[in-house]
Motif scaffolding. Structure first.
Motif, short mmCIF file in Angstrom:
data_model
loop_
_atom_site.label_atom_id
_atom_site.label_comp_id
_atom_site.label_asym_id
_atom_site.label_seq_id
_atom_site.Cartn_x
_atom_site.Cartn_y
_atom_site.Cartn_z
N MET A 210 0.83 -1.20 0.00
CA MET A 210 0.00 0.00 0.00
C MET A 210 0.86 1.26 0.00
N ARG A 211 1.96 1.22 0.75
CA ARG A 211 2.88 2.37 0.76
C ARG A 211 3.48 2.58 -0.63
N PHE A 212 3.78 1.47 -1.30
CA PHE A 212 4.28 1.54 -2.68
C PHE A 212 3.28 2.22 -3.59
N LEU A 213 2.00 1.88 -3.45
CA LEU A 213 0.96 2.48 -4.29
C LEU A 213 0.78 3.96 -3.97
N MET A 214 0.87 4.31 -2.69
CA MET A 214 0.66 5.69 -2.28
C MET A 214 1.77 6.62 -2.77
N ASN A 215 2.93 6.05 -3.09
CA ASN A 215 4.07 6.87 -3.54
C ASN A 215 4.23 6.86 -5.06
N ARG A 216 3.19 6.45 -5.77
CA ARG A 216 3.31 6.34 -7.23
C ARG A 216 3.28 7.69 -7.95
N ASP A 217 2.88 8.75 -7.27
CA ASP A 217 2.79 10.07 -7.92
C ASP A 217 4.13 10.52 -8.50
N LEU A 218 5.23 10.20 -7.81
CA LEU A 218 6.56 10.59 -8.30
C LEU A 218 6.89 9.89 -9.61
N ILE A 219 6.41 8.65 -9.76
CA ILE A 219 6.65 7.91 -11.01
C ILE A 219 5.96 8.62 -12.16
N TYR A 220 4.71 9.05 -11.93
CA TYR A 220 3.96 9.76 -12.97
C TYR A 220 4.66 11.06 -13.35
N THR A 221 5.09 11.82 -12.34
CA THR A 221 5.78 13.09 -12.59
C THR A 221 7.05 12.87 -13.39
N LYS A 222 7.81 11.84 -13.03
CA LYS A 222 9.06 11.54 -13.72
C LYS A 222 8.82 11.21 -15.19
N TYR A 223 7.83 10.38 -15.46
CA TYR A 223 7.54 9.97 -16.84
C TYR A 223 6.90 11.10 -17.64
N ALA A 224 6.10 11.95 -16.99
CA ALA A 224 5.49 13.07 -17.68
C ALA A 224 6.53 14.09 -18.12
N ILE A 225 7.51 14.34 -17.25
CA ILE A 225 8.56 15.32 -17.56
C ILE A 225 9.48 14.80 -18.67
N SER A 226 9.85 13.51 -18.57
CA SER A 226 10.79 12.94 -19.55
C SER A 226 10.12 12.52 -20.84
N GLY A 227 8.79 12.42 -20.83
CA GLY A 227 8.07 11.99 -22.03
C GLY A 227 8.27 10.52 -22.34
N SER A 228 8.55 9.72 -21.33
CA SER A 228 8.79 8.29 -21.54
C SER A 228 7.49 7.57 -21.87
N ILE A 229 7.62 6.42 -22.53
CA ILE A 229 6.46 5.63 -22.93
C ILE A 229 5.98 4.80 -21.74
N ALA A 230 4.69 4.83 -21.49
CA ALA A 230 4.11 4.06 -20.40
C ALA A 230 4.06 2.58 -20.78
N GLN A 231 4.14 1.73 -19.78
CA GLN A 231 4.06 0.29 -20.01
C GLN A 231 2.61 -0.17 -19.88
N PRO A 232 2.06 -0.78 -20.93
CA PRO A 232 0.64 -1.16 -20.89
C PRO A 232 0.38 -2.42 -20.06
N ILE A 233 -0.80 -2.48 -19.46
CA ILE A 233 -1.30 -3.67 -18.79
C ILE A 233 -2.69 -3.94 -19.34
N VAL A 234 -2.90 -5.13 -19.84
CA VAL A 234 -4.21 -5.51 -20.40
C VAL A 234 -4.97 -6.30 -19.34
N ALA A 235 -6.22 -5.87 -19.05
CA ALA A 235 -6.99 -6.51 -18.00
C ALA A 235 -8.43 -6.73 -18.43
N ASP A 236 -9.01 -7.83 -17.97
CA ASP A 236 -10.42 -8.12 -18.20
C ASP A 236 -11.27 -7.22 -17.29
N ILE A 237 -12.44 -6.83 -17.76
CA ILE A 237 -13.28 -5.91 -17.01
C ILE A 237 -13.74 -6.50 -15.68
N THR A 238 -13.77 -7.83 -15.57
CA THR A 238 -14.22 -8.47 -14.33
C THR A 238 -13.08 -8.69 -13.33
N LYS A 239 -11.88 -8.36 -13.72
CA LYS A 239 -10.73 -8.61 -12.86
C LYS A 239 -10.73 -7.68 -11.67
#
Length: 286
Positions: A210-239
């Motif tokens: 949970m602490r890992f998830l709560m600190n994910r904002d820095l990952i978004y900021t880092k990738y937004a600034i650098s313009g890096s490509i996001a890694q896709p995850i494919v999931a079923d709607i019922t998952k």
């Protein structure tokens, strides 16, 4: 317990037990030498963390190393964690080199210097074993977190460390089982400590995730600034949301592609939306 500029320095109860035993066995000088070696080892971890901009909360000394508690608000990357972990054994390596130089030049008391060299070698090699919470275990866990989902890394590194700790305990009791002598008390205490530490760590895994998830904002900021490509995850709607979040990697930003029962993509969601939904209700995808 000593507080130095906001960092609490303390002795683990196991160290206190060993200290009392050393007084009874007449090896107090050796223990003091060991204490200094362990202290320098932990100062290496602490200095590396501070230089990397990571706040250190406390340092607890053990007979074979110690535990440096740091504050991780998303700034602790895998490579930073590896550098911090290696900084301790590096101090032992430096002290070994200095000691071997003294021996080669014939400076000082050979017996005392040999003990220092041997003590540093034992502590460095032991701490590099791939068992949590030892330095080697942290290095392996950090490397694995770059390749595999973070939850999977936490789960299996804890499981492997628990099993390995049990092997250490069994090894310590092997002479008694075979009827060839008494148990190896030092190894047994270390094995019990490792087992207990990993068991507690395993039970706290949900909170670490949970602490890992709560600190994910820095990952978004880092990738937004650098313009890096996001890694896709494919999931079923019922998952279930949690099963999707467990696929997140430590230093990757994810876009989640939601598919219906016919295999068509019906939505693309940023990871922040799923994390927010998880902490709101933890149910299926909205």
């Amino acid at each position: 317990m000593i507080n130095i500029r906001g960092v609490t320095l303390s002795l683990h109860p196991l160290f206190v037990i060993v200290m009392l035993m050393s007084i009874l066995t007449g090896s107090f000088i050796e223990l003091v030498t060991l204490f200094v070696i362990v202290l320098i080892h932990e100062m290496g971890h602490m200095s590396a963390a501070i230089l990397l901009g990571i706040k250190v909360r406390s340092v607890q000394l053990l007979p074979f190393g110690g535990v440096v508690s740091i504050e991780d608000h998303g700034k602790l990357t895998a490579w930073k964690e590896i550098i911090i972990a290696l900084a301790g054994p590096l101090q032992n390596g430096i002290m070994m080199g200095i000691g071997m130089t003294f021996l080669a030049e014939g400076w000082g008391n050979n017996a005392a210097i040999s003990y220092i060299v041997h003590g540093n070698m034992v502590i460095a090699l032991f701490n590099l074993l791939p068992i949590l919470p030892l330095d080697g275990g942290k290095i392996v866990q950090s490397l694995a977190s770059r390749l595999f989902p973070y939850h999977w890394t936490l789960l299996w590194s804890s499981r492997v460390s628990i099993v390995t700790s049990m092997v250490v305990i069994a090894y310590a009791m092997l002479p008694l089982i075979k009827g060839e002598g008494i148990i190896q008390l030092n190894i047994l205490m270390i094995g019990i400590f490792l087992f207990y530490s990993n068991l507690i760590d395993y039970r706290n895994l949900p909170y670490r995730f949970m602490r890992f998830l709560m600190n994910r904002d820095l990952i978004y900021t880092k990738y937004a600034i650098s313009g890096s490509i996001a890694q896709p995850i494919v999931a079923d709607i019922t998952k279930h949301l949690e099963n999707i979040l467990r696929l997140f990697k430590r230093e990757k930003y994810h876009l989640i592609y939601i598919m219906d029962k016919d295999g068509k993509v019906i939505a693309v969601l940023p990871e922040q939306r799923l994390i927010a939904a998880y902490f709101s209700h933890g149910r299926r995808l909205p």
